[in-house]
Scaffold this active site. Structure first.
Site, PDB file in Angstrom:
ATOM      1  N   GLU A   1      -6.770  -3.844 -10.960  1.00 36.90           N
ATOM      2  CA  GLU A   1      -5.850  -4.091 -12.068  1.00 36.90           C
ATOM      3  C   GLU A   1      -6.633  -3.928 -13.359  1.00 36.90           C
ATOM      4  O   GLU A   1      -7.615  -4.633 -13.596  1.00 36.90           O
ATOM      5  CB  GLU A   1      -5.264  -5.496 -11.988  1.00 36.90           C
ATOM      6  CG  GLU A   1      -4.242  -5.762 -13.099  1.00 36.90           C
ATOM      7  CD  GLU A   1      -3.949  -7.232 -13.300  1.00 36.90           C
ATOM      8  OE1 GLU A   1      -2.819  -7.551 -13.695  1.00 36.90           O
ATOM      9  OE2 GLU A   1      -4.853  -8.069 -13.093  1.00 36.90           O
TER      10      GLU A   1
ATOM     11  N   ASP B   1      -8.105  -8.406  -9.576  1.00 37.25           N
ATOM     12  CA  ASP B   1      -7.439  -8.923 -10.761  1.00 37.25           C
ATOM     13  C   ASP B   1      -8.267  -8.650 -12.025  1.00 37.25           C
ATOM     14  O   ASP B   1      -9.463  -8.950 -12.064  1.00 37.25           O
ATOM     15  CB  ASP B   1      -7.229 -10.430 -10.579  1.00 37.25           C
ATOM     16  CG  ASP B   1      -6.400 -11.052 -11.668  1.00 37.25           C
ATOM     17  OD1 ASP B   1      -5.195 -10.768 -11.731  1.00 37.25           O
ATOM     18  OD2 ASP B   1      -6.958 -11.843 -12.452  1.00 37.25           O
TER      19      ASP B   1
ATOM     20  N   HIS C   1       4.306  -9.621  -9.719  1.00 40.39           N
ATOM     21  CA  HIS C   1       4.441 -11.049 -10.016  1.00 40.39           C
ATOM     22  C   HIS C   1       4.291 -11.356 -11.503  1.00 40.39           C
ATOM     23  O   HIS C   1       4.595 -12.473 -11.933  1.00 40.39           O
ATOM     24  CB  HIS C   1       3.402 -11.847  -9.232  1.00 40.39           C
ATOM     25  CG  HIS C   1       1.994 -11.522  -9.634  1.00 40.39           C
ATOM     26  ND1 HIS C   1       1.383 -10.323  -9.316  1.00 40.39           N
ATOM     27  CD2 HIS C   1       1.082 -12.228 -10.333  1.00 40.39           C
ATOM     28  CE1 HIS C   1       0.163 -10.310  -9.807  1.00 40.39           C
ATOM     29  NE2 HIS C   1      -0.050 -11.454 -10.431  1.00 40.39           N
ATOM     30  N   ASP C   2       3.823 -10.384 -12.287  1.00 38.08           N
ATOM     31  CA  ASP C   2       3.636 -10.582 -13.727  1.00 38.08           C
ATOM     32  C   ASP C   2       4.721  -9.917 -14.571  1.00 38.08           C
ATOM     33  O   ASP C   2       4.689 -10.013 -15.800  1.00 38.08           O
ATOM     34  CB  ASP C   2       2.275 -10.008 -14.167  1.00 38.08           C
ATOM     35  CG  ASP C   2       1.117 -10.894 -13.774  1.00 38.08           C
ATOM     36  OD1 ASP C   2       1.322 -12.111 -13.610  1.00 38.08           O
ATOM     37  OD2 ASP C   2      -0.005 -10.375 -13.630  1.00 38.08           O
TER      38      ASP C   2
ATOM     39  N   ASP D   1      -5.991 -10.645  -2.756  1.00 39.05           N
ATOM     40  CA  ASP D   1      -6.214 -10.657  -4.196  1.00 39.05           C
ATOM     41  C   ASP D   1      -7.640 -11.125  -4.463  1.00 39.05           C
ATOM     42  O   ASP D   1      -8.074 -12.149  -3.921  1.00 39.05           O
ATOM     43  CB  ASP D   1      -5.223 -11.589  -4.893  1.00 39.05           C
ATOM     44  CG  ASP D   1      -4.572 -10.948  -6.101  1.00 39.05           C
ATOM     45  OD1 ASP D   1      -5.323 -10.409  -6.938  1.00 39.05           O
ATOM     46  OD2 ASP D   1      -3.342 -10.978  -6.200  1.00 39.05           O
TER      47      ASP D   1
END
Length: 596
Positions: A287, A228, A360-361, A120
């Site tokens: 993302e 991210d 995860h979100d 990440d």
């Protein structure tokens, strides 16, 4: 009973340009990525938090599943204000997860098994405890002052008083997007929590520091990055106020920082500086909340050399009301299909899709898009079927392959996530909303749903830890766990294994064109893949009631009645006859005709 809609949507042909032909050979097109959220995956030392040695202990499990890449959510040093997405040292591992040597062992273990590791990359912001920010905040004359976005109070106003913020943007995690610093008398921008100050990407020193850090990780053996909110790094000049939506407390800054004016320049520079002459060696996925199909074509066009693919959020918003994710509404299957179909069509000839139901979100897929009660197993398999056989790279979020569900929240004390807690405080304490209704929305959409421990066994704490887990295990772990599913040909996990094999074994899954069928049907998700003389039909009833599909709705060059059944989630798949096909609740079947 459903109604037939004979209209179809043809979603592109096989790419033909030199750049696109080269992209066809990119390894990440034919693989499947598995996301590990480290604190909830496997705990090796009994402290209740997952760690890197725990991940290493489960590598054989991942290899057996068939995935080719592990995407590791942040394990860097962090105060953990946002569970690791607030980084205080990009080049070290937080002790709660292990050591750099542990991470090296993880990389080696993956490579030995023919798998890769994607880290990440969180570089829109750092932690306010990162040395860069500590120095930046030390004085207005600090050497790294311009590494972050500092602004004085509005003219004529004193710092810290309501409305004195440099603009009216709201934070994505509630409240204003600015934090006043009394020592230097200025505000710093934080699009997320106040402990996540935004980096100033206009400063070339910032960019070069980030690129050097990325190269350092590649030199350690990392195979790529999930970036991210990477489309937030370029902000509009002057940081103008945003429009204030009806009923909102703050202005919408997104038009001024989402896919900003220099984003393509920054990504191309990153690609050039970090990945060199052969970027296809690495997987890069950005993302990008709010990105459109048209923007994604530019981001993922191989000739532009920006990123391989993006995570877009359009299909994640089909259950959001006017108030956003905590204002849920029922999902219309036709709307979901239209969204996914639009992206399939838009990236058919240029670019590439990422395919995902959860991360995860987001809440657990089977609880959000499926039926996590009577039809949990069948619906988990059906959702996997329609996703994995579309054109793009599929992502599996940990536990999704087991059909794990949302958890049980009794009250606010059960929540851990900063986004949920901040929303509750603002919705109840500032807006005066009904606490019971706000809590119910958090139960449905809260990020903690996907962050409960992976359910490995039916033993204490689901085999995740010998201690007290940082967040409670979902109570149904005795029924839903990996030990019960490994080796069971009828399990959700075995169904995922078969779908992953289909991607490896059939080129039509990777390279074929896609034709959506039944776009207006509110029960059935169907499409056809074609590559040369090979045709594949994916037919799934995504509802808890039986569905009828008239034969003419499936009419085409292939004789589906005689086609071989490649995969199904029922013991006896419904036959396709001249009258059509009767699908059981959540029945999903894949058929193939090989004209070669």
């Amino acid at each position: 009973m459903t109604t037939a809609d004979e209209s179809v949507l043809l979603l592109g042909e096989t790419p033909t340009s030199d750049a696109e032909a080269a992209a066809e050979q990119a390894w990440w097109r034919s693989t499947v990525v598995y996301q590990v959220y480290p604190r909830s995956f496997a705990d090796s030392d009994g402290d209740g938090v997952g760690d890197i040695p725990g991940i290493i202990s489960r590598l054989d499990y991942l290899q057996d599943l068939g995935v080719g890449v592990v995407w590791l959510s942040p394990v860097y040093r962090s105060p953990q204000d946002d569970n690791g997405y607030d980084i205080s040292d990009y080049q070290d591992v937080d002790p709660m997860f292990g050591t750099l040597e542990d991470l090296d062992a993880l990389i080696a273990g993956l490579h030995e098994r023919g798998m890769r590791l994607v880290m990440d990359l969180v570089v829109n912001h750092t932690s306010d405890e990162h040395p860069w920010f500590v120095e930046s905040a030390s004085s207005r004359d600090a050497a790294r002052r311009d590494w972050y976005i500092w602004r004085p109070p509005r003219p004529g106003m004193a710092g810290g008083e309501p409305g004195a913020e440099p603009n009216n943007w709201g934070s994505i995690f509630s409240g204003p997007a600015w934090q006043y610093d009394e020592r230097t008398g200025e505000y710093y921008l934080h699009l997320f929590t106040r402990k996540q100050p935004d980096l100033n990407w206009e400063n070339p020193e910032v960019r070069q520091a980030v690129y050097a850090m990325m190269r350092w990780w590649l030199d350690r053996g990392v195979d790529g990055f999930r970036m991210d909110v990477i489309n937030f790094i370029s902000k509009a000049e002057g940081l103008p106020d945003g429009e204030v939506p009806p009923g909102a407390l703050y202005g919408n800054g997104f038009p001024h920082f989402g896919s900003g004016p220099r984003i393509h320049e920054f990504l191309q520079e990153m690609n050039r500086e970090v990945f060199g002459d052969d970027p296809s060696r690495f997987l890069t996925v950005g993302e990008m909340p709010g990105a459109t199909v048209e923007q994604a074509r530019r981001y993922t066009d191989a000739e532009r050399r920006e990123v391989n693919m993006i995570f877009q959020f359009e299909h994640m918003e089909v259950d959001e009301g006017p108030g956003g994710k905590f204002d849920p509404r029922p999902i219309a299957l036709s709307e979901l299909k239209a969204s996914l179909g639009r992206w399939q069509e838009g990236l058919a000839s240029v670019g590439w899709n990422s395919l995902y139901w959860s991360n995860h979100d987001r809440p657990r897929a089977v609880s959000r898009f499926g039926d996590d009660g009577v039809h949990r197993v069948a619906s988990a398999k059906a959702l996997a079927t329609v996703l994995h056989l579309m054109r793009g790279t599929p992502y599996v979020y940990q536990g999704e392959e087991l059909g794990m569900t949302n958890t049980v929240f009794r009250d606010l004390d059960d929540f851990r996530d900063v986004e949920s807690l901040n929303h509750y405080r603002e919705a109840v304490g500032v807006r005066g909303q009904d606490p019971a209704q706000v809590l119910e929305a958090l139960r449905y959409a809260g990020r903690d749903n996907s962050r409960t421990p992976v359910q490995w066994t039916d033993g204490p704490q689901a085999g995740f830890t010998t201690g007290e887990p940082w967040i409670p295990v979902t109570p149904n772990y005795r029924e839903i766990n990996a030990a019960a599913q490994v080796g069971d040909p009828d399990s959700v996990r075995s169904h995922y294994q078969r779908l992953i094999r289909l991607r490896r074994e059939h080129a039509v899954v990777v390279d074929g064109s896609l034709r959506m069928l039944l776009p207006d049907d509110e029960q059935v998700f169907a499409y056809e893949r074609t590559l040369g003389g090979v045709r594949m039909l994916v037919l799934a009833n995504l509802s808890s009631a039986s569905a009828t599909v008239p034969a003419q709705a499936l009419a085409g060059p292939a004789d589906w009645a005689q086609a071989a059944v490649l995969n199904t989630n029922v013991a006896n798949p419904a036959a396709i006859t001249d009258a059509g096909v009767e699908l059981a609740p959540w029945e999903a079947t894949v058929r193939l005709v090989d004209g070669t």
